[in-house]
Design an enzyme around this catalytic site. Structure first.
Site, short mmCIF file in Angstrom:
data_model
loop_
_atom_site.label_atom_id
_atom_site.label_comp_id
_atom_site.label_asym_id
_atom_site.label_seq_id
_atom_site.Cartn_x
_atom_site.Cartn_y
_atom_site.Cartn_z
N HIS A 199 43.21 47.81 37.67
CA HIS A 199 43.77 49.10 38.07
C HIS A 199 44.70 48.92 39.28
CE1 HIS A 199 41.14 51.97 35.69
NE2 HIS A 199 40.67 50.79 35.39
N ASN A 200 45.01 47.66 39.59
CA ASN A 200 45.88 47.33 40.73
C ASN A 200 47.31 47.16 40.21
OD1 ASN A 200 47.45 45.75 42.53
ND2 ASN A 200 45.62 44.94 43.51
N PRO A 201 48.22 48.12 40.53
CA PRO A 201 49.58 48.05 39.98
C PRO A 201 50.32 46.77 40.36
CG PRO A 201 49.21 50.15 41.12
CD PRO A 201 48.03 49.29 41.40
N GLY A 202 50.10 46.25 41.57
CA GLY A 202 50.76 45.02 41.99
C GLY A 202 50.34 43.85 41.13
N ASP A 251 40.28 37.71 38.69
CA ASP A 251 39.52 37.96 39.92
C ASP A 251 40.05 36.97 40.94
OD1 ASP A 251 37.48 39.70 41.05
OD2 ASP A 251 36.47 37.84 41.55
N ASP A 269 48.85 38.97 51.47
CA ASP A 269 50.06 38.15 51.48
C ASP A 269 50.74 38.05 52.86
OD1 ASP A 269 49.68 37.63 48.82
OD2 ASP A 269 51.38 38.81 48.09
N ARG A 326 47.76 32.48 41.35
CA ARG A 326 47.82 33.12 40.04
C ARG A 326 48.71 32.31 39.09
NH1 ARG A 326 48.36 37.94 41.90
NH2 ARG A 326 46.10 38.24 41.87
#
Length: 200
Positions: free
Chosen positions: A16-19, A76, A160, A186
């Site tokens: 649910h994290n748009p970034g 995650d 970040d 990632r």
């Protein structure tokens, strides 16, 4: 068990994290995945009860795959600070609280490191690709770096602005998104995922 190949079509990003959804969608662009987020489908966020990044990623991926009937990719990830014994680690998002206040979370890290000479840290990311039948493949990526203060840069998200990767001078929030994608935790996990489940 051999990793299962993704043959194209719809793929749920169990976040649910748009970034985070945006980053993953960009990375998946070339592989014929019609990406849709868990939030768009109205899927609930499962309780992250795992004791590791792998357990939490698999829990989220399996929940989204079961609920949607589609393959689901969950991430995650978090920041592990050496001087804090690996914290915040799997609790990285929770340190930001329900309001996702990462300014407060970064300030907490700065305060808890205190005068420690060891500023080393790593971002860790586990990507889990799950299927409605319960099959799941997981891949772990890392990037080493150090914590800086004060926060710098307006790009990126989360922690970040206080993380400088080894060999770099700019924080993840100061460099171009494409440059971050090339070296991030990632991206590391993603290269493994693509080689096992998407490429060819």
């Amino acid at each position: 068990m051999a990793p299962r190949r993704f043959g194209g079509g719809r793929l749920v990003i169990a976040s649910h994290n748009p970034g985070k959804v945006g980053e993953i969608a960009t990375l998946l662009g070339p592989f014929g995945a019609d990406v849709v987020s868990a939030a768009t489908l109205g899927l609930p966020e499962p309780e992250e009860t795992g004791a590791s990044f792998v357990e939490n990623a698999e829990l989220k991926a399996r929940a989204a795959a079961r609920a949607s009937g589609l393959p689901a990719l969950a991430d995650d990830s978090g920041l592990a600070v050496t001087a804090l014994g690996g914290a915040p680690g799997i609790y990285s998002a929770r340190w930001a609280g329900p309001g996702k206040d990462f300014d407060a979370a970064m300030a907490r890290i700065h305060a808890e490191i205190g005068d420690s000479a060891d500023r080393s840290a790593r971002f860790v990311c586990v990507l889990s690709l799950a299927w409605p039948d319960g099959h799941c493949d997981s891949f772990e990526g890392k990037v080493e770096g150090e914590i800086v203060w004060p926060p710098r840069g307006a790009r990126g998200f989360g922690y970040d602005p206080i993380f400088v990767p080894v060999g770099g001078a700019a924080t993840f929030a100061e460099i171009e998104p494409a440059a971050k994608h090339a070296i991030s935790h990632r991206a590391d996990a993603f290269r493994q995922l693509v080689a096992a489940c998407f490429a060819g």
